[in-house]
Design a protein around this motif. Structure first.
Motif: not given
Length: 261
Positions: A148-157, A173-180, A189-190
């Motif tokens: 339920g949180a948003r990417i912007g919440d992570i970036s802001h923190a 350059f920043g974080g990103h999704g991973v998977g296969s 973004p940071n």
């Protein structure tokens, strides 16, 4: 592409990949002493990845921004180098700030993590503080991640911690999704605005990676076509974990076994 994993069937494999990455990084940290050559670190990483029946995500990595393929098993960034450090014939010296960044695929799932530390017994206070800031920012980003949180919440923190510590923030350059695969959407973004961006869902894997340069936000690329350094020659630091969004929040997958809750 945003990939959502099945928490029942795929999360255990993601945990295995994360534990492998964490274990390799801590082993390499313990071996990275004064006199160690970066090529030895790459060789050790290759041996441990191969022995585990896993694959490095870097060997054949050939994105548009690099002069690919990368051709090595781990990124080794020293002092003013912060991202995509290509292992080369360099011997570590007392007081060097080394970042190791490792992404591995095991069981069809990728885990990605980075650690920064100082080699030897000379510990420049400014470097210690910078590493600490990225680690605190990473913890803040993880705490902000949940269904339920948003990417912007992570970036802001993340950005709030880095800014308070006085560091300029690069958002290229920043974080990103991973998977296969190693690099997927969404981009994390940071720094950013809370309440904005993609809404997190259980089964999403994210690699969060605060990184800073002491006095600039500008990067330059080495002649090797890969290694990214601070434009001013200042020191840098980088901390990264892969987390899984579960029904209960963000679960860190790349902690060393002794640090597991």
């Amino acid at each position: 592409m945003i990939e959502i994993l099945n928490l029942l069937t795929e999360l255990p494999r993601a945990k295995d990949a994360g534990a492998l990455v964490a274990g390799i990084l801590r082993t390499l940290e313990s071996r990275s002493t004064v006199g160690t050559n970066l090529r030895d670190i790459n060789r050790w990483a290759q041996a441990m990845i191969t022995e585990a029946g896993a694959q490095s995500c870097y060997v054949d990595y050939e994105p548009s921004f690099g002069r690919g393929p990368f051709g090595h098993y781990i990124c080794t960034s020293v002092n003013d180098a912060v991202l995509h450090g290509l292992p080369y014939d360099y011997t570590l010296a007392n007081g060097d700030l080394l970042t190791l960044d490792l992404a591995v695929s095991k069981g069809g799932v990728v885990a990605d993590s980075a650690i920064s530390f100082i080699v030897g017994d000379s510990k420049p206070p400014e470097s210690v503080a910078m590493i600490s800031a990225t680690e605190r920012a990473l913890s803040a980003g993880i705490a902000a991640a949940g269904p339920g949180a948003r990417i912007g919440d992570i970036s802001h923190a993340i950005g709030a911690v880095l800014s308070e510590a006085g560091y300029p923030i690069n958002t290229e350059f920043g974080g990103h999704g991973v998977g296969s695969t190693m690099h997927q959407d969404p981009h994390v973004p940071n720094t950013g605005r809370p309440g904005r961006g993609y809404r997190l869902r259980p089964g999403l894997l994210l690699a969060l990676e605060p990184w800073v340069m002491a006095d600039t936000a500008e990067l330059v690329t080495d002649a090797d076509g890969w290694t990214l350094r601070s434009a001013t020659g200042c020191r840098t630091a980088h901390s990264e974990h892969t987390i899984a969004i579960t029904n209960d929040g963000g679960e860190v997958l790349t902690l060393p076994k002794q640090a597991q809750p």
